[in-house]
Design a protein around this motif. Structure first.
Motif, PDB file in Angstrom:
ATOM      1  N   THR A  85      28.962 143.867 107.111  1.00 10.06           N
ATOM      2  CA  THR A  85      29.132 142.684 107.951  1.00 10.06           C
ATOM      3  C   THR A  85      30.052 142.934 109.129  1.00 10.06           C
ATOM      4  O   THR A  85      31.186 143.381 108.964  1.00 10.06           O
ATOM      5  CB  THR A  85      29.687 141.510 107.108  1.00 10.06           C
ATOM      6  OG1 THR A  85      28.766 141.227 106.044  1.00 10.06           O
ATOM      7  CG2 THR A  85      29.870 140.265 107.950  1.00 10.06           C
TER       8      THR A  85
ATOM      9  N   ALA B 265      28.059 138.914 111.169  1.00  4.95           N
ATOM     10  CA  ALA B 265      27.428 138.131 110.087  1.00  4.95           C
ATOM     11  C   ALA B 265      26.068 137.556 110.434  1.00  4.95           C
ATOM     12  O   ALA B 265      25.573 136.666 109.739  1.00  4.95           O
ATOM     13  CB  ALA B 265      28.360 137.011 109.600  1.00  4.95           C
TER      14      ALA B 265
ATOM     15  N   LEU C 298      23.903 138.674 107.546  1.00  2.00           N
ATOM     16  CA  LEU C 298      24.289 137.900 106.367  1.00  2.00           C
ATOM     17  C   LEU C 298      23.620 136.525 106.391  1.00  2.00           C
ATOM     18  O   LEU C 298      23.025 136.088 105.401  1.00  2.00           O
ATOM     19  CB  LEU C 298      25.817 137.757 106.327  1.00  2.00           C
ATOM     20  CG  LEU C 298      26.425 137.140 105.074  1.00  2.00           C
ATOM     21  CD1 LEU C 298      26.425 138.139 103.928  1.00  2.00           C
ATOM     22  CD2 LEU C 298      27.860 136.668 105.355  1.00  2.00           C
ATOM     23  N   TYR C 299      23.699 135.861 107.536  1.00  2.00           N
ATOM     24  CA  TYR C 299      23.119 134.522 107.622  1.00  2.00           C
ATOM     25  C   TYR C 299      21.592 134.571 107.583  1.00  2.00           C
ATOM     26  O   TYR C 299      20.951 133.721 106.939  1.00  2.00           O
ATOM     27  CB  TYR C 299      23.574 133.798 108.884  1.00  2.00           C
ATOM     28  CG  TYR C 299      23.032 132.388 108.929  1.00  2.00           C
ATOM     29  CD1 TYR C 299      23.567 131.403 108.105  1.00  2.00           C
ATOM     30  CD2 TYR C 299      21.941 132.061 109.735  1.00  2.00           C
ATOM     31  CE1 TYR C 299      23.043 130.112 108.097  1.00  2.00           C
ATOM     32  CE2 TYR C 299      21.412 130.780 109.733  1.00  2.00           C
ATOM     33  CZ  TYR C 299      21.972 129.819 108.909  1.00  2.00           C
ATOM     34  OH  TYR C 299      21.444 128.551 108.889  1.00  2.00           O
TER      35      TYR C 299
ATOM     36  N   SER D 211      29.764 139.418 101.787  1.00  2.00           N
ATOM     37  CA  SER D 211      30.020 140.109 103.043  1.00  2.00           C
ATOM     38  C   SER D 211      30.933 141.296 102.771  1.00  2.00           C
ATOM     39  O   SER D 211      31.886 141.194 101.993  1.00  2.00           O
ATOM     40  CB  SER D 211      30.660 139.167 104.063  1.00  2.00           C
ATOM     41  OG  SER D 211      31.920 138.698 103.600  1.00  2.00           O
TER      42      SER D 211
ATOM     43  N   LEU E 277      35.790 137.529 109.246  1.00  2.00           N
ATOM     44  CA  LEU E 277      35.077 136.599 108.376  1.00  2.00           C
ATOM     45  C   LEU E 277      35.862 136.348 107.092  1.00  2.00           C
ATOM     46  O   LEU E 277      35.962 135.208 106.625  1.00  2.00           O
ATOM     47  CB  LEU E 277      33.679 137.124 108.051  1.00  2.00           C
ATOM     48  CG  LEU E 277      32.865 136.264 107.056  1.00  2.00           C
ATOM     49  CD1 LEU E 277      32.761 134.827 107.527  1.00  2.00           C
ATOM     50  CD2 LEU E 277      31.485 136.868 106.836  1.00  2.00           C
TER      51      LEU E 277
ATOM     52  N   SER F  30      35.005 136.085 114.367  1.00  2.00           N
ATOM     53  CA  SER F  30      33.903 135.772 113.461  1.00  2.00           C
ATOM     54  C   SER F  30      33.128 134.584 114.003  1.00  2.00           C
ATOM     55  O   SER F  30      33.486 133.980 115.009  1.00  2.00           O
ATOM     56  CB  SER F  30      34.419 135.473 112.050  1.00  2.00           C
ATOM     57  OG  SER F  30      35.124 134.249 112.027  1.00  2.00           O
TER      58      SER F  30
ATOM     59  N   GLY G 121      28.493 133.160 109.171  1.00  2.00           N
ATOM     60  CA  GLY G 121      28.945 133.890 107.985  1.00  2.00           C
ATOM     61  C   GLY G 121      29.586 132.983 106.957  1.00  2.00           C
ATOM     62  O   GLY G 121      29.354 133.131 105.748  1.00  2.00           O
TER      63      GLY G 121
END
Length: 393
Positions: free
Chosen positions: A232, A235, A238-239, A262, A271, A300, A304
């Protein structure tokens, strides 16, 4: 199949919706402030999803998932369909098998498509590695100009990679990249495929390309994994993974959705700070020096936090020693990963938790992208058996 994308929706206030075009590359115009930018995401007419979507199998060209992606106006380079390999009892999703050897190809098929759909003459990207190379490749494929704002500290091999696609590369100080990108957007009409905001929003269409990885994982495993460990930086991956799994669950295609973790470098982990403090986004004092330069970030974004909170996951931070050890383990299994890319496996090993179901560690890119690759000069020795014996001892 045709795209069912119908609008853009604010993550800051989901009641706020906007037309699908133009892409809101500066974040939500209603909820964002001078100190905090909220992203928007793409919304779809899910009720119109065809029955055939359930039967799509993973493979190259993410257009196979077109119904739940934004319109794909840019040609494919064969992104997606990457292998899932077992290592130490978990599965590694090897994204180095994409056309430019990283997961960013999923994102840039979508963002360059947005540039084509918006009628832009070119794209501009601020990146010193994977993102820039991928954006340059997809721009070339689509017949668009590309300007890449990078860093003089980026690996020389990666800079050659960028120029091979015909991109115009400028190495500028980090603090000047984003103001310069805004000027290029305003003066030349180029489409930004990097973040333009004070806290990270990124391109509104970008994470939609990453959803294809969630769809593939469900197909490859025959179910949703129990947990996914994700290298990450900002992010977006990740999302995108979370949104893809959430859609599969809400559509009744998957029975569950995984916890997401993450995996950031401990040197820079905005994050983890935002998640621990319960805030939408965090800014930190960025420190260079980590081997995991590709996931280094000083700011960030809200995406995330949403992914971790809604999935019931957690934010992990990894030392360089942990990252290098995980990279070495992957190499011992025939997978040459960038140090940053080993963060997924490193995070799983650090957590040491058992899960009731398959676990996936995403490996985002090839070891070719690391600092110092190709600079070592081998020592010449005698062509003798003694040299072989010394090699083996």
């Amino acid at each position: 199949m045709t795209s069912l994308a119908v609008a853009q929706r604010s993550l800051g206030d989901p009641a706020q919706t906007f037309p699908l075009w133009p892409p809101l590359t500066s974040g939500c115009p209603v909820t964002s402030t001078a100190e905090l930018a909220f992203p928007v995401e793409v919304d779809y007419s899910y009720a119109d999803l065809s029955p055939e979507f359930r039967n799509v199998r993973s493979g190259p060209d993410i257009a196979r998932w077109q119904e739940l992606l934004p319109p794909l106006h840019a040609p494919t380079l064969g992104e997606g369909g990457t292998p899932l390999l077992e290592v130490d009892g978990v599965f590694v999703k090897d994204e180095s098998r994409n056309p430019t050897w990283s997961h960013k190809d999923r994102l840039n098929r979508v963002t360059v498509s947005a540039a084509v759909g918006a009628g832009a003459p070119g794209i501009v990207v601020a990146s010193s590695g994977n993102h820039g190379a991928s954006a340059a490749a997809y721009a070339a494929r689509a017949g668009l100009d590309a300007i890449v704002l990078g860093s003089a500290e980026s690996p020389p091999a990666v800079q050659d990679f960028l120029r091979a696609y015909g991109a115009k590369v400028l190495s500028v100080p980090a603090e000047g990249r984003w103001p310069l990108m805004r000027q290029i957007v305003e003066r030349l009409g180029y489409h930004p495929v990097s973040n333009l905001t004070v806290t990270h929003t990124g391109h509104p269409f970008g994470p939609e390309g990453y959803k294809s990885m969630a769809y593939e994982l469900h197909d490859q495993l025959g179910r949703a994994p129990a947990a996914v460990f994700v290298p990450t930086g900002y992010a977006e991956l990740l999302y995108g993974l979370w949104k893809g799994f959430r859609e599969l669950r809400e559509l009744g295609i998957a029975q569950s959705a995984p916890r997401l973790y993450s995996c950031e470098s401990a040197v820079n982990a905005p994050l983890a700070r935002a998640f621990a403090d319960g805030v939408a986004a965090a800014k930190i004092s960025y420190t260079s020096g980590s081997l995991a330069y590709a996931i280094g970030a000083g700011v960030s974004g809200y995406r995330g936090v949403v992914a971790l909170r809604e999935s019931g996951g957690a934010a992990l931070t990894l030392t360089d020693d942990e990252l290098v050890a995980a990279r070495r383990r992957l190499a011992g299994q025939g997978l040459w990963a960038e140090v940053s890319s080993a963060a997924g496996l490193a995070g799983y090993r650090q957590l040491g938790e058992e899960f009731d179901g398959p676990v996936v560690c995403v490996s985002t890119s090839s070891g070719f992208k690391d600092m110092g690759v190709g600079t070592a000069v081998p020592e010449t020795v005698e062509a003798s058996w003694a040299s072989v014996e010394r090699l083996l001892t």
